[in-house]
Write an enzyme that holds these catalytic residues in place. Structure first.
Site, PDB file in Angstrom:
ATOM      1  N   HIS A 161      12.070  -3.126  16.026  1.00  0.00           N
ATOM      2  CA  HIS A 161      13.230  -3.868  15.510  1.00  0.00           C
ATOM      3  C   HIS A 161      14.524  -3.524  16.255  1.00  0.00           C
ATOM      4  CE1 HIS A 161      10.913  -5.565  12.304  1.00  0.00           C
ATOM      5  NE2 HIS A 161      10.625  -4.402  11.767  1.00  0.00           N
ATOM      6  N   ASP A 196       2.329  -5.563  14.502  1.00  0.00           N
ATOM      7  CA  ASP A 196       2.929  -5.068  13.264  1.00  0.00           C
ATOM      8  C   ASP A 196       3.073  -6.254  12.299  1.00  0.00           C
ATOM      9  OD1 ASP A 196       4.852  -2.552  12.289  1.00  0.00           O
ATOM     10  OD2 ASP A 196       5.600  -4.497  11.577  1.00  0.00           O
ATOM     11  N   HIS A 198       5.601  -7.104  10.691  1.00  0.00           N
ATOM     12  CA  HIS A 198       6.932  -7.709  10.798  1.00  0.00           C
ATOM     13  C   HIS A 198       7.209  -8.219  12.214  1.00  0.00           C
ATOM     14  CE1 HIS A 198       7.191  -4.597   7.567  1.00  0.00           C
ATOM     15  NE2 HIS A 198       7.776  -5.605   6.924  1.00  0.00           N
ATOM     16  N   ASP A 286       0.832  -2.146   8.989  1.00  0.00           N
ATOM     17  CA  ASP A 286       1.303  -2.662   7.698  1.00  0.00           C
ATOM     18  C   ASP A 286       0.702  -4.037   7.400  1.00  0.00           C
ATOM     19  OD1 ASP A 286       2.867  -3.442   9.876  1.00  0.00           O
ATOM     20  OD2 ASP A 286       4.773  -2.842   8.976  1.00  0.00           O
TER      21      ASP A 286
HETATM   22  C1  SP5 Z   1       8.751  -0.891  11.710  1.00  0.00           C
HETATM   23  C2  SP5 Z   1       8.677  -1.623  10.398  1.00  0.00           C
HETATM   24  O1  SP5 Z   1       7.582  -1.895   9.930  1.00  0.00           O
HETATM   25  N1  SP5 Z   1       9.833  -1.881   9.765  1.00  0.00           N
HETATM   26  C3  SP5 Z   1       9.849  -2.592   8.547  1.00  0.00           C
HETATM   27  C4  SP5 Z   1      11.199  -2.679   7.928  1.00  0.00           C
HETATM   28  C5  SP5 Z   1      11.141  -3.412   6.626  1.00  0.00           C
HETATM   29  N2  SP5 Z   1      12.314  -3.215   5.859  1.00  0.00           N
HETATM   30  C6  SP5 Z   1      12.491  -4.084   4.716  1.00  0.00           C
HETATM   31  C7  SP5 Z   1      11.528  -3.753   3.639  1.00  0.00           C
HETATM   32  C8  SP5 Z   1      11.637  -4.693   2.485  1.00  0.00           C
HETATM   33  C9  SP5 Z   1      10.662  -4.237   1.450  1.00  0.00           C
HETATM   34  N3  SP5 Z   1      10.384  -5.210   0.473  1.00  0.00           N
HETATM   35  C10 SP5 Z   1       9.267  -4.759  -0.324  1.00  0.00           C
HETATM   36  C11 SP5 Z   1       8.681  -5.840  -1.134  1.00  0.00           C
HETATM   37  C12 SP5 Z   1       7.369  -5.316  -1.667  1.00  0.00           C
HETATM   38  N4  SP5 Z   1       6.741  -6.302  -2.492  1.00  0.00           N
HETATM   39 ZN    ZN Z   2       6.347  -3.461  10.090  1.00  0.00          ZN
END
Ligand code: SP5
Ligand code: ZN
Length: 345
Positions: A161, A196, A198, A286
């Site tokens: 990111h 990943d 994301h 993830d």
């Molecule tokens: C490297 C990486 O995987 N970074 C991920 C960053 C995500 N940050 C935002 C997380 C938002 C979490 N929302 C949780 C909802 C669960 N139902």
């Molecule tokens: Zn991630």
């Protein structure tokens, strides 16, 4: 005994321990824990005939500076002088980012180099992030020098990111970009494939104008999932880099079969068409069914199939650890993914 797969990791990466984050106003335990790295390390050490853990020795400032601007690096460094118990959460993000108004030495200006409030800074952040970057740089050097066909950087904190002058999403320095830059000195055409959960927004923006680095990412649909603003299939690169960025957004609950199909039919086809000479894998876990922040349903054996598919490209490969937050299974999932690569060390 066959050659072991090199694993780069530095103990100082464990000293950084963010305790919590504010996710949409709710205070939650920070998912990006040092236990993640310990889970991976334990699982690989268990199979010590197959994996060799190597500590990077060279502090990677030059490699980091190839990707990030010095003021952003300074902002992360500024936190090294915080008292040990203090953690700074960037929470104010300026509209104007012109140089004259910013003082990267002032921790209160860290929000100028950051895009979310889940990516805190404390006295240990800089060294953990730098050694994480060192893992990626060293792993790439080994492959570049053809001392190994594949290597694994146990990066933590993660990196995909982070862009030139913005950290965020638990990422400070873009480890995959650092690895790719190292490889490019020997292999002009490099592909970064990001698996990943994301979208790797940092990696995308770093290379979106570059026709020699193909960036491919499969991820949760940004209409619904972090980082929300990027990762759409309409983002195809720009200028000379147009056509060299491929986003494959996938719906909630995507399972291993569908994921593998998308990987083979779209992502791997693009890599072959591009005629990549080397590969960086931004390897996040993830996508696992049990992940607390991801929403796909991959099972442990699916990671073997994923590894097997990517091995079939027969490219010099650097595997860079990204996310994956279900600590109990993370080590096993990483090892399962790495298994097909053991033949190619
Ligand atoms: C490297 C990486 O995987 N970074 C991920 C960053 C995500 N940050 C935002 C997380 C938002 C979490 N929302 C949780 C909802 C669960 N139902
Ligand atoms: Zn991630």
């Amino acid at each position: 005994m066959a050659k072991r797969l090199p694993v780069f990791f530095h103990e100082e990466q464990l000293l950084y321990q963010p305790l919590y984050e504010y996710a949409f106003g709710e205070k939650i335990n920070h998912p990006e824990t040092s236990h993640r790295a310990e889970s991976i390390l334990a699982s690989l050490i268990e199979q010590e005939d197959d994996f060799e853990v190597i500590e990077p020795e060279v502090f990677p400032l030059a490699a980091i500076k190839e990707i990030h601007n010095s003021r952003m690096i300074k902002a992360i460094q500024a936190a090294t002088s915080l008292p040990p118990e203090k953690t700074f959460y960037p929470s104010v993000f300026p509209y104007h980012r012109d140089k004259s108004r910013l003082n990267p030495d002032n921790i209160h200006h860290a929000g100028a180099f950051c895009f979310d409030n889940g990516t805190p800074l404390n006295a240990t952040t800089y060294s953990a992030a730098a050694w994480s970057a060192a893992d990626a740089a060293m792993a790439a050097c080994l492959v570049r020098e053809k001392k190994a066909g594949v290597s694994y950087a146990l990066c933590r904190p993660p990196g995909h990111h982070a862009s030139k002058d913005l950290f965020g999403g638990y990422c400070y320095f873009n480890n995959a970009a650092i690895a790719a830059n190292r490889l490019r000195k020997v292999y002009p055409k490099v592909c970064i494939i990001d698996i990943d959960f994301h979208h790797g927004n940092g990696t995308q923006v770093l290379f979106e104008r570059n026709p020699n680095v193909l960036v491919v990412s499969l991820h949760g649909d940004p209409n619904e999932f972090y980082p929300y603003f990027t990762g759409f299939d309409s983002e195809v690169g720009s200028g000379a880099g147009k056509g060299f960025n491929l986003n494959i957004p996938l719906p909630k609950a995507t399972d291993g079969d569908e994921y593998l199909k998308q990987l083979k039919d779209k992502a791997m086809k693009a890599i072959k068409d591009f005629q990549a000479e080397a590969l960086v894998i931004s390897a996040g876990f993830d996508t696992y069914v049990g992940d607390p922040i991801g929403s796909f349903t991959l099972q442990t054996p699916d990671f073997y199939r994923l590894g097997e598919a990517l091995v079939s490209l027969k490219l010099p490969t650097v595997i860079v650890q990204e996310g994956g937050y279900e600590e109990m299974s993370l080590g096993r999932n990483v090892r399962t993914f790495l298994e097909p690569f053991l033949d190619r060390v």
